[in-house]
Design a protein around this motif. Structure first.
Motif, PDB file in Angstrom:
ATOM      1  N   GLU A 110       0.832  -1.192   0.000  1.00 17.61           N
ATOM      2  CA  GLU A 110       0.000   0.000   0.000  1.00 17.61           C
ATOM      3  C   GLU A 110       0.874   1.252   0.000  1.00 17.61           C
ATOM      4  N   GLU A 111       0.573   2.187  -0.879  1.00 13.04           N
ATOM      5  CA  GLU A 111       1.284   3.456  -0.894  1.00 13.04           C
ATOM      6  C   GLU A 111       0.424   4.508  -1.587  1.00 13.04           C
ATOM      7  N   LYS A 112       0.670   5.764  -1.267  1.00 14.53           N
ATOM      8  CA  LYS A 112      -0.070   6.863  -1.879  1.00 14.53           C
ATOM      9  C   LYS A 112       0.787   7.657  -2.859  1.00 14.53           C
ATOM     10  N   THR A 113       2.112   7.531  -2.716  1.00 14.41           N
ATOM     11  CA  THR A 113       3.024   8.220  -3.623  1.00 14.41           C
ATOM     12  C   THR A 113       3.729   7.193  -4.489  1.00 14.41           C
ATOM     13  N   PRO A 114       3.689   7.333  -5.817  1.00 11.46           N
ATOM     14  CA  PRO A 114       4.271   6.312  -6.701  1.00 11.46           C
ATOM     15  C   PRO A 114       5.768   6.121  -6.477  1.00 11.46           C
ATOM     16  N   SER A 115       6.151   4.882  -6.176  1.00 15.10           N
ATOM     17  CA  SER A 115       7.571   4.554  -6.041  1.00 15.10           C
ATOM     18  C   SER A 115       7.932   3.338  -6.880  1.00 15.10           C
ATOM     19  N   PHE A 116       6.969   2.869  -7.676  1.00 11.18           N
ATOM     20  CA  PHE A 116       7.151   1.682  -8.510  1.00 11.18           C
ATOM     21  C   PHE A 116       7.588   2.127  -9.905  1.00 11.18           C
ATOM     22  N   SER A 117       8.758   1.656 -10.333  1.00 11.08           N
ATOM     23  CA  SER A 117       9.372   2.133 -11.572  1.00 11.08           C
ATOM     24  C   SER A 117       9.455   1.026 -12.609  1.00 11.08           C
ATOM     25  N   VAL A 118       9.224   1.372 -13.866  1.00 11.69           N
ATOM     26  CA  VAL A 118       9.420   0.455 -14.991  1.00 11.69           C
ATOM     27  C   VAL A 118      10.428   1.089 -15.943  1.00 11.69           C
ATOM     28  N   ASN A 119      11.501   0.361 -16.204  1.00 11.05           N
ATOM     29  CA  ASN A 119      12.548   0.827 -17.103  1.00 11.05           C
ATOM     30  C   ASN A 119      12.400   0.086 -18.427  1.00 11.05           C
ATOM     31  N   GLU A 120      11.899   0.783 -19.450  1.00 10.70           N
ATOM     32  CA  GLU A 120      11.662   0.140 -20.751  1.00 10.70           C
ATOM     33  C   GLU A 120      12.969  -0.208 -21.458  1.00 10.70           C
ATOM     34  N   GLU A 121      13.994   0.594 -21.241  1.00  8.90           N
ATOM     35  CA  GLU A 121      15.276   0.320 -21.902  1.00  8.90           C
ATOM     36  C   GLU A 121      15.863  -1.002 -21.419  1.00  8.90           C
ATOM     37  N   LYS A 122      15.814  -1.217 -20.097  1.00  4.49           N
ATOM     38  CA  LYS A 122      16.355  -2.459 -19.528  1.00  4.49           C
ATOM     39  C   LYS A 122      15.309  -3.559 -19.405  1.00  4.49           C
ATOM     40  N   GLN A 123      14.023  -3.217 -19.619  1.00  2.00           N
ATOM     41  CA  GLN A 123      12.918  -4.169 -19.511  1.00  2.00           C
ATOM     42  C   GLN A 123      12.839  -4.790 -18.111  1.00  2.00           C
ATOM     43  N   ILE A 124      12.934  -3.927 -17.100  1.00  2.00           N
ATOM     44  CA  ILE A 124      12.829  -4.391 -15.720  1.00  2.00           C
ATOM     45  C   ILE A 124      11.912  -3.458 -14.943  1.00  2.00           C
ATOM     46  N   PHE A 125      11.418  -3.958 -13.795  1.00  4.32           N
ATOM     47  CA  PHE A 125      10.660  -3.126 -12.864  1.00  4.32           C
ATOM     48  C   PHE A 125      11.414  -3.087 -11.542  1.00  4.32           C
ATOM     49  N   HIS A 126      11.158  -2.045 -10.758  1.00  2.77           N
ATOM     50  CA  HIS A 126      11.816  -1.918  -9.459  1.00  2.77           C
ATOM     51  C   HIS A 126      11.005  -0.978  -8.593  1.00  2.77           C
ATOM     52  N   CYS A 127      10.672  -1.417  -7.388  1.00  5.95           N
ATOM     53  CA  CYS A 127      10.011  -0.536  -6.427  1.00  5.95           C
ATOM     54  C   CYS A 127      11.061   0.018  -5.483  1.00  5.95           C
ATOM     55  N   PHE A 128      11.209   1.340  -5.471  1.00  2.74           N
ATOM     56  CA  PHE A 128      12.204   1.973  -4.629  1.00  2.74           C
ATOM     57  C   PHE A 128      11.793   1.962  -3.159  1.00  2.74           C
ATOM     58  N   SER A 129      10.556   1.585  -2.886  1.00  2.22           N
ATOM     59  CA  SER A 129      10.080   1.565  -1.508  1.00  2.22           C
ATOM     60  C   SER A 129      10.208   0.178  -0.886  1.00  2.22           C
ATOM     61  N   CYS A 130       9.605  -0.838  -1.519  1.00  2.00           N
ATOM     62  CA  CYS A 130       9.639  -2.185  -0.936  1.00  2.00           C
ATOM     63  C   CYS A 130      10.793  -3.035  -1.461  1.00  2.00           C
ATOM     64  N   GLY A 131      11.452  -2.588  -2.541  1.00  2.00           N
ATOM     65  CA  GLY A 131      12.644  -3.274  -3.024  1.00  2.00           C
ATOM     66  C   GLY A 131      12.414  -4.376  -4.026  1.00  2.00           C
ATOM     67  N   ARG A 132      11.167  -4.724  -4.335  1.00  2.00           N
ATOM     68  CA  ARG A 132      10.926  -5.782  -5.316  1.00  2.00           C
ATOM     69  C   ARG A 132      11.365  -5.331  -6.699  1.00  2.00           C
ATOM     70  N   GLY A 133      11.823  -6.289  -7.486  1.00  5.19           N
ATOM     71  CA  GLY A 133      12.250  -5.948  -8.832  1.00  5.19           C
ATOM     72  C   GLY A 133      12.471  -7.193  -9.660  1.00  5.19           C
ATOM     73  N   GLY A 134      12.608  -7.012 -10.963  1.00  4.19           N
ATOM     74  CA  GLY A 134      12.843  -8.146 -11.849  1.00  4.19           C
ATOM     75  C   GLY A 134      12.388  -7.828 -13.255  1.00  4.19           C
ATOM     76  N   ASN A 135      12.264  -8.880 -14.067  1.00  2.00           N
ATOM     77  CA  ASN A 135      11.792  -8.708 -15.439  1.00  2.00           C
ATOM     78  C   ASN A 135      10.307  -9.012 -15.526  1.00  2.00           C
ATOM     79  N   VAL A 136       9.802  -9.124 -16.740  1.00  3.74           N
ATOM     80  CA  VAL A 136       8.357  -9.284 -16.941  1.00  3.74           C
ATOM     81  C   VAL A 136       7.845 -10.583 -16.323  1.00  3.74           C
ATOM     82  N   PHE A 137       8.645 -11.657 -16.386  1.00  2.00           N
ATOM     83  CA  PHE A 137       8.223 -12.932 -15.807  1.00  2.00           C
ATOM     84  C   PHE A 137       8.167 -12.843 -14.285  1.00  2.00           C
TER      85      PHE A 137
END
Length: 614
Positions: A44-71
């Motif tokens: 749960e969050e009210k301020t966006p901290s979830f990032s998607v990097n199209e160049e690297k094709q990865i996601f990363h949440c700067f708040s909870c630390g989860r990250g990875g590729n599309v799978f």
């Protein structure tokens, strides 16, 4: 058993999709700098901290630390295995995967989650077969046809029928399903002797699916009225079903919601299904009388706009008022109301008229929360009576006073002038008095007035700084980052055969990258993440690759990092060990050893200072 999916097939699936398109089905993303940002679907969050990097094709949440590729995104979001994630992405991208790589009904499912999903998938098929292909299901099928559902719609929603005699228990016992698994599934009721019987009996079965389309629960509607039984009976909470975070039809509606940038909240399953059959496919229903915080969060991540379309009777209107209050208090979505004419519910309206008339309502009969409030307050009043008129106008003007748009405010005043024949100047005068002397009434669903910014407010990026990183570890991260994105840096570092990283996680990633590069021309982070296949190492890799890129031709920073790692790190480790030994020598009151360690430490500190000055 399904065969292992070859790496070239996995790579083809991964490279055929844009991670932003897949994530965008679950998270509303907005451009900010080079990346896309949205509300994290994992917490749960009210301020966006979830990032998607199209160049690297990865996601990363700067708040909870989860990250990875599309799978990895689909695996964590939907609690599915890696092969299932690959197959889901392939299915979304219309990529054909050979049958030998697909999970079959006879394939073993090891996890309890997978076993329960399998039970519900099989139960749904059995209930649907009974409805569509057996004599015992004819009455239920006839009921659904009379409600306006054709066979295609019934098939789309996997509607079934649970007959009076129990079918599931012997069905699963024949397949030798473990008793404890059946007991925990929620498909059965256990008596005092531990005997199981089917939970659902003589009910039309509506299938409840999760966001990825897997069957996780049922809602059974009585085919015949029974004063001793509830009209609807839902599955109990299980390890795969939590009603607070489940939305009926979200798996089918999600793409349509993103396309329309709006979701329609219906009161019941039949309303959702009827709307879908008429071409209004962005509708969902909650699993109870009102949306929960979790459900609102799910919807807010995929759209900015929600319309409430409940029944037209008094109970439905009261429920609409409550829904607007609840949602507006827990989200910043734009809200509205779609009201069926003649006080009918959506399902009834479609049966009385046709799909074209039904769609027309949803295209043109949308009310604002204030518009709904004006109509809602008129209920139960005799507006031909002057006393009721004055009471109504006083209440309505308090609401209109809270509207911050002058154009919208003027629109409501014109409606009151047309309806009651009062002078508009008088209404404006009373409106001004209310604003000066009273607090305007806050309307459920109407956002409070806020000053408009002169320029669009950028998405705030919450960056979670790595903790407890000393100078050596910072150098290791920077160097590994440079090595992974720049082949010349990789060759420069690996030319030194004595080089190795100090900390195990970076040395492990270095060695894995060496193995990966034997079959790949370069290190694409999205592909390398699958090769790493360890959650902690994946998180470390994401943290490293999300550092700002350094674009420089010389190797000054690389050599500095290597010097710190190869020369300074060993000295600092020796200093650390000597300090530990000094503590022990003091504890033992060994003065000779203390003197010796002091001389050695002075020597090491001199070497360290000389390196800094070099």
């Amino acid at each position: 058993m399904a065969m292992r999916i070859p790496e070239d097939v996995i790579e083809n699936v991964r490279s055929s999709v844009n991670i932003a398109d897949v994530v965008g089905q679950y998270v509303q993303l907005k451009k900010s700098g080079k990346n896309l940002f949205g509300l994290c679907p994992f917490h749960e969050e009210k301020t966006p901290s979830f990032s998607v990097n199209e160049e690297k094709q990865i996601f990363h949440c700067f708040s909870c630390g989860r990250g990875g590729n599309v799978f990895k995104f689909l695996m964590e979001l939907n609690n599915i295995s890696f092969p299932e994630a690959v197959l889901q992405v392939a299915d979304d991208a219309n990529i054909t995967i050979a049958d030998e790589y697909k999970q079959t009904e006879s394939s073993p499912v090891n996890s309890e989650f997978g076993q329960l999903i399998g039970l519900y998938e099989d139960a749904a098929k059995l209930y649907h077969h009974v409805l569509m292909n057996t004599q015992v299901g004819e009455e239920a099928l006839d009921y659904l046809h009379k409600r306006g559902l054709d066979d295609d719609t019934i098939n789309t929603f996997d509607i079934g029928f649970a007959p009076a005699e129990g079918l599931l228990k012997p069905f699963f016992e024949e397949r030798q399903v473990d008793y404890q698994t059946l007991r925990s599934s929620g498909l059965f009721i256990e008596n005092q002797d531990g005997q199981l019987r089917d939970r659902f009996s003589n009910r039309v079965m509506f299938t409840i699916r999760n966001a990825s389309g897997k069957v996780i629960a049922f809602s059974g509607r009585l085919l015949h009225k029974d004063p001793d039984a509830p009209k609807y009976l839902n599955s109990p909470e299980t390890k795969i079903f939590h009603k607070s975070d489940t939305l009926f039809n979200f798996d089918l509606a999600r793409r349509e919601i993103r396309k329309a940038d709006a979701v329609i909240l219906f009161e019941g399953f039949m309303d959702v299904i009827a709307a879908y059959s008429a071409g209004v496919k962005n509708g969902i229903a909650s699993m109870g009388t009102s949306l929960t915080t979790d459900q609102i969060g799910i919807l807010q991540r995929v759209t900015n706009t929600l319309y409430v379309s409940y029944d037209g009777d008094d109970a439905g209107q009261n429920a609409t008022h409550r829904a607007l209050s609840l949602i507006s208090g827990q989200s910043n979505m734009d809200l509205g109301v779609v009201q069926m004419p003649e006080g009918l519910d959506p399902d009834e309206y479609l049966r009385k008229y046709d799909a074209e008339h039904f769609r027309a309502v949803y295209e043109g009969a949308k009310e604002t929360p204030v518009g709904f409030a004006l109509r809602y307050l008129a209920r139960g009043r005799n507006l031909d009576n002057q006393s009721d008129q004055l009471t109504y106008l006083n209440e309505v003007l308090k609401i209109v006073a809270g509207v911050h748009s002058p154009v919208e405010q003027d629109l409501y005043l014109n409606q009151l002038v047309d309806r009651f024949g009062v002078d508009k100047a008088s209404l404006k005068e009373q409106l001004a008095d209310i604003r000066q002397t009273q607090t305007p009434t806050v309307v459920p669903g109407e956002q409070p007035a806020t000053p408009l910014p002169s320029t669009p407010t950028p998405v705030k990026q919450i960056v979670r700084e790595p903790t407890h990183l000393d100078r050596i570890e910072r150098a290791e991260r920077l160097l590994l980052h440079r090595m992974l994105i720049d082949q010349s840096v990789w060759l420069h570092v690996t030319a030194n055969q004595d080089f190795h990283f100090v900390h195990d996680q970076y040395q492990t990633l270095f060695l894995m990258a060496q193995g990966f590069k034997q079959t790949h021309a370069d290190v694409q982070i999205a592909a390398f993440l699958d090769y790493v296949n360890d959650d902690e190492l994946q998180h470390t890799l994401i943290d490293i690759t999300e550092q700002p890129s350094v674009d420089r031709e010389d190797m000054t920073d690389v050599n500095d990092c290597m010097h710190i790692i190869m020369n300074q790190a060993p000295i600092e480790e020796q200093i650390r060990q000597k300090n530990i030994a000094m503590i022990e020598a003091k504890r033992l009151n060994n003065h000779d050893l203390q003197n010796q360690l002091t001389l050695e430490l002075v020597n090491l500190y001199k070497q360290k200072q000389a390196m800094k000055n070099a």
